[in-house]
Enzyme design. Structure first.
Site, PDB file in Angstrom:
ATOM      1  N   THR A  93      31.350 -15.853 -17.833  1.00  0.00           N
ATOM      2  CA  THR A  93      30.041 -15.610 -17.216  1.00  0.00           C
ATOM      3  C   THR A  93      29.257 -16.918 -17.104  1.00  0.00           C
ATOM      4  OG1 THR A  93      29.970 -13.328 -17.973  1.00  0.00           O
ATOM      5  CG2 THR A  93      27.852 -14.352 -17.487  1.00  0.00           C
ATOM      6  N   TYR A 146      29.493 -18.854 -26.498  1.00  0.00           N
ATOM      7  CA  TYR A 146      28.151 -18.938 -25.904  1.00  0.00           C
ATOM      8  C   TYR A 146      27.693 -20.398 -25.836  1.00  0.00           C
ATOM      9  CZ  TYR A 146      23.109 -17.943 -25.386  1.00  0.00           C
ATOM     10  OH  TYR A 146      21.805 -17.891 -24.955  1.00  0.00           O
ATOM     11  N   ARG A 187      19.214  -8.886 -32.402  1.00  0.00           N
ATOM     12  CA  ARG A 187      18.459 -10.120 -32.654  1.00  0.00           C
ATOM     13  C   ARG A 187      17.426  -9.844 -33.739  1.00  0.00           C
ATOM     14  NH1 ARG A 187      17.834 -12.888 -26.643  1.00  0.00           N
ATOM     15  NH2 ARG A 187      17.978 -10.815 -25.768  1.00  0.00           N
TER      16      ARG A 187
HETATM   17  P1  NAD Z   1      19.536 -10.246 -21.866  1.00  0.00           P
HETATM   18  O1  NAD Z   1      20.849  -9.882 -22.449  1.00  0.00           O
HETATM   19  O2  NAD Z   1      18.421  -9.275 -21.979  1.00  0.00           O
HETATM   20  O3  NAD Z   1      19.692 -10.617 -20.327  1.00  0.00           O
HETATM   21  C1  NAD Z   1      20.883 -11.071 -19.737  1.00  0.00           C
HETATM   22  C2  NAD Z   1      21.128 -10.265 -18.471  1.00  0.00           C
HETATM   23  O4  NAD Z   1      22.319 -10.765 -17.834  1.00  0.00           O
HETATM   24  C3  NAD Z   1      21.353  -8.794 -18.751  1.00  0.00           C
HETATM   25  O5  NAD Z   1      20.590  -8.002 -17.868  1.00  0.00           O
HETATM   26  C4  NAD Z   1      22.848  -8.612 -18.527  1.00  0.00           C
HETATM   27  O6  NAD Z   1      23.189  -7.303 -18.132  1.00  0.00           O
HETATM   28  C5  NAD Z   1      23.110  -9.656 -17.455  1.00  0.00           C
HETATM   29  N1  NAD Z   1      24.502 -10.094 -17.392  1.00  0.00           N
HETATM   30  C6  NAD Z   1      25.327 -10.435 -18.408  1.00  0.00           C
HETATM   31  N2  NAD Z   1      26.534 -10.792 -17.942  1.00  0.00           N
HETATM   32  C7  NAD Z   1      26.472 -10.673 -16.578  1.00  0.00           C
HETATM   33  C8  NAD Z   1      27.396 -10.904 -15.532  1.00  0.00           C
HETATM   34  N3  NAD Z   1      28.655 -11.311 -15.778  1.00  0.00           N
HETATM   35  N4  NAD Z   1      26.985 -10.684 -14.257  1.00  0.00           N
HETATM   36  C9  NAD Z   1      25.721 -10.251 -13.988  1.00  0.00           C
HETATM   37  N5  NAD Z   1      24.807 -10.019 -14.941  1.00  0.00           N
HETATM   38  C10 NAD Z   1      25.173 -10.238 -16.233  1.00  0.00           C
HETATM   39  O7  NAD Z   1      19.119 -11.636 -22.520  1.00  0.00           O
HETATM   40  P2  NAD Z   1      17.820 -12.540 -22.301  1.00  0.00           P
HETATM   41  O8  NAD Z   1      17.247 -12.810 -23.625  1.00  0.00           O
HETATM   42  O9  NAD Z   1      16.942 -11.981 -21.247  1.00  0.00           O
HETATM   43  O10 NAD Z   1      18.481 -13.905 -21.793  1.00  0.00           O
HETATM   44  C11 NAD Z   1      18.434 -14.296 -20.430  1.00  0.00           C
HETATM   45  C12 NAD Z   1      18.989 -15.699 -20.289  1.00  0.00           C
HETATM   46  O11 NAD Z   1      18.206 -16.622 -21.060  1.00  0.00           O
HETATM   47  C13 NAD Z   1      20.431 -15.836 -20.783  1.00  0.00           C
HETATM   48  O12 NAD Z   1      21.148 -16.691 -19.917  1.00  0.00           O
HETATM   49  C14 NAD Z   1      20.268 -16.468 -22.140  1.00  0.00           C
HETATM   50  O13 NAD Z   1      21.399 -17.233 -22.494  1.00  0.00           O
HETATM   51  C15 NAD Z   1      19.033 -17.334 -21.948  1.00  0.00           C
HETATM   52  N6  NAD Z   1      18.356 -17.572 -23.236  1.00  0.00           N
HETATM   53  C16 NAD Z   1      17.616 -16.600 -23.830  1.00  0.00           C
HETATM   54  C17 NAD Z   1      17.023 -16.848 -25.057  1.00  0.00           C
HETATM   55  C18 NAD Z   1      16.165 -15.829 -25.769  1.00  0.00           C
HETATM   56  O14 NAD Z   1      15.717 -16.082 -26.883  1.00  0.00           O
HETATM   57  N7  NAD Z   1      15.847 -14.680 -25.192  1.00  0.00           N
HETATM   58  C19 NAD Z   1      17.208 -18.094 -25.686  1.00  0.00           C
HETATM   59  C20 NAD Z   1      17.997 -19.044 -25.064  1.00  0.00           C
HETATM   60  C21 NAD Z   1      18.559 -18.779 -23.821  1.00  0.00           C
HETATM   61  N1  UDP Z   2      18.924 -12.394 -38.828  1.00  0.00           N
HETATM   62  C1  UDP Z   2      18.589 -11.690 -39.986  1.00  0.00           C
HETATM   63  N2  UDP Z   2      18.624 -10.337 -39.946  1.00  0.00           N
HETATM   64  C2  UDP Z   2      18.942  -9.630 -38.831  1.00  0.00           C
HETATM   65  C3  UDP Z   2      19.275 -10.356 -37.642  1.00  0.00           C
HETATM   66  C4  UDP Z   2      19.250 -11.731 -37.693  1.00  0.00           C
HETATM   67  O1  UDP Z   2      18.270 -12.274 -41.027  1.00  0.00           O
HETATM   68  O2  UDP Z   2      18.938  -8.383 -38.873  1.00  0.00           O
HETATM   69  C5  UDP Z   2      18.869 -13.869 -38.876  1.00  0.00           C
HETATM   70  C6  UDP Z   2      20.121 -14.562 -38.326  1.00  0.00           C
HETATM   71  O3  UDP Z   2      21.078 -14.732 -39.365  1.00  0.00           O
HETATM   72  C7  UDP Z   2      19.543 -15.878 -37.867  1.00  0.00           C
HETATM   73  C8  UDP Z   2      18.131 -15.521 -37.407  1.00  0.00           C
HETATM   74  O4  UDP Z   2      17.830 -14.260 -38.007  1.00  0.00           O
HETATM   75  O5  UDP Z   2      19.448 -16.797 -38.935  1.00  0.00           O
HETATM   76  C9  UDP Z   2      17.984 -15.412 -35.902  1.00  0.00           C
HETATM   77  O6  UDP Z   2      18.995 -14.557 -35.423  1.00  0.00           O
HETATM   78  P1  UDP Z   2      19.090 -14.091 -33.900  1.00  0.00           P
HETATM   79  O7  UDP Z   2      20.362 -13.326 -33.777  1.00  0.00           O
HETATM   80  O8  UDP Z   2      17.832 -13.414 -33.485  1.00  0.00           O
HETATM   81  O9  UDP Z   2      19.139 -15.440 -33.042  1.00  0.00           O
HETATM   82  P2  UDP Z   2      19.944 -16.837 -33.168  1.00  0.00           P
HETATM   83  O10 UDP Z   2      20.715 -16.886 -34.449  1.00  0.00           O
HETATM   84  O11 UDP Z   2      20.822 -16.868 -31.978  1.00  0.00           O
HETATM   85  O12 UDP Z   2      18.863 -17.843 -33.150  1.00  0.00           O
END
Ligand code: NAD
Ligand code: UDP
Length: 323
Positions: A93, A146, A187
């Site tokens: 993806t 990822y 998350r």
């Molecule tokens: P999310 O999972 O809610 O959104 C991702 C969307 O992409 C979903 O609607 C999913 O169905 C769609 N998707 C996944 N694979 C697909 C594919 N092969 N084709 C078409 N659609 C597809 O997550 P989000 O938090 O909204 O994240 C959105 C973007 O932002 C992602 O690229 C993620 O890596 C990036 N991002 C988010 C965060 C965060 O904290 N939320 C942090 C860093 C990066």
């Molecule tokens: N985490 C936690 N309890 C939960 C889910 C996550 O303590 O039920 C911790 C996880 O180990 C990490 C932090 O919270 O240290 C953030 O996790 P998340 O999955 O939200 O995001 P990322 O690790 O990708 O930043």
């Protein structure tokens, strides 16, 4: 401001749905594509009646032929449980999705923004993380599908930019939370709020002293749009996140306080390669985009808790068994 045709991949997701909402409100012609792997149509249901909004079910690993002025590439599972469910698909993806949107941008001369991530820094030795830090990613661990997928996507963006003069933008998003997070995405914010409301144990992984810096979704979307609309000589990568850092234990205590819950803390094993600390250095975003986050964690959490209280959990299917 001129109206544009804008494609948002992953537009039905947590961040994507807020982005589509903001772009539709500005009058742009918005096409949202999503395969609904980690989201559901209800996230954009309220937009469907708008004449300037269109929803297409499509998987970004397959090419798509559209004519647009701008592309926001957000399609990718983002929660660890989601992206580890089918790690090969996650990598496809990121990489094939990037190739497909970059090809479209090249053909249409569209501007294309990549939603990259703080995960490109891995478990960082430099703190806080500036964009110049090259990171500490384990290329063979469970998070690599990822992290390395997103790193490869950044590489593709910069190679299309250098070789084919594609007009790119790269934002590195740090942990973002808010309404429309999937309640079963695993998350930390969604888990803690769901558990606190239900009076269940709050699952703290490790000793709870690992840290993250949480950005409210409205601030993040503002930063992303500013980057897209900014000057063509500023392509990034740029960190977008809230620099206020909290330990997971502090987060759990704040959620318990704000929900008035009687939940207790339950310590669970720390997942492999879990970063110990994370905080964005946002000097670049401050100076080049005049952007900085405005919503403090306490306020953003209260708004997210109100959202979680308003939804019916039965309406949400856990997309993977890994939550
Ligand atoms: P999310 O999972 O809610 O959104 C991702 C969307 O992409 C979903 O609607 C999913 O169905 C769609 N998707 C996944 N694979 C697909 C594919 N092969 N084709 C078409 N659609 C597809 O997550 P989000 O938090 O909204 O994240 C959105 C973007 O932002 C992602 O690229 C993620 O890596 C990036 N991002 C988010 C965060 C965060 O904290 N939320 C942090 C860093 C990066
Ligand atoms: N985490 C936690 N309890 C939960 C889910 C996550 O303590 O039920 C911790 C996880 O180990 C990490 C932090 O919270 O240290 C953030 O996790 P998340 O999955 O939200 O995001 P990322 O690790 O990708 O930043």
């Amino acid at each position: 401001m001129s109206l544009k045709r804008i494609l948002v991949t992953g537009g039905a997701g947590f961040l994507g749905s807020h982005l589509c909402e903001r772009l539709v409100a500005r009058g742009h012609d918005v096409i949202c594509i999503d395969n609904f792997f980690t989201s559901q149509k209800s996230n954009v249901e309220h937009l469907l009646a708008n004449k300037n909004f269109e929803l297409i079910r499509h998987d970004v690993t397959h090419p798509l032929w559209l004519e647009v002025d701008e592309i926001y590439n957000l399609a990718c599972p983002a929660a660890p449980g989601h992206y580890q469910y089918n790690p090969i698909k996650t990598m496809k993806t990121s990489v094939m999705g990037a190739i497909n949107v970059l090809g479209m941008a090249k053909r249409c001369r569209a501007k294309v923004l990549q939603a990259s991530t703080s995960e490109v820094y891995g478990d960082p030795d430099v703190h806080p993380q500036p964009e110049s830090y090259r990171g500490n990613v384990n290329p063979i661990g469970p998070r690599a599908c990822y992290d390395e997928g997103k790193r490869a996507a950044e590489t593709l963006f910069f190679d299309y930019h250098r070789s084919n003069r594609v007009n790119i933008r790269v934002v590195r998003i740090f942990n973002t939370y808010g309404p429309r997070m999937h309640p079963f995405d695993g998350r930390v914010v969604s888990n803690f709020i769901r558990q606190a409301i239900a009076g269940e144990d709050i699952t703290l992984f490790g000793d709870g002293n690992q840290s993250r810096s949480f950005c409210f979704v409205d601030d993040l979307i503002e930063g992303m749009i500013r980057m897209m609309d900014g000057p063509d000589d500023f392509v990034g990568p740029v960190n977008i996140g809230n620099p206020h850092e909290f330990t997971m234990k502090q987060l759990a205590e704040m959620v318990i306080e704000l929900t008035g819950s009687r939940s207790k803390l339950a310590f669970k094993p720390l997942p492999a390669d879990d970063p110990r600390q994370r905080q964005p250095d946002i000097t670049l975003a401050r100076t080049r985009l005049a952007w900085e986050p405005k919503v403090p964690l306490r306020e953003g959490l209260a708004r997210t808790i109100a959202y979680f209280r308003s939804i019916r959990l039965e309406d949400y299917r856990a997309p993977t068994p890994n939550y």
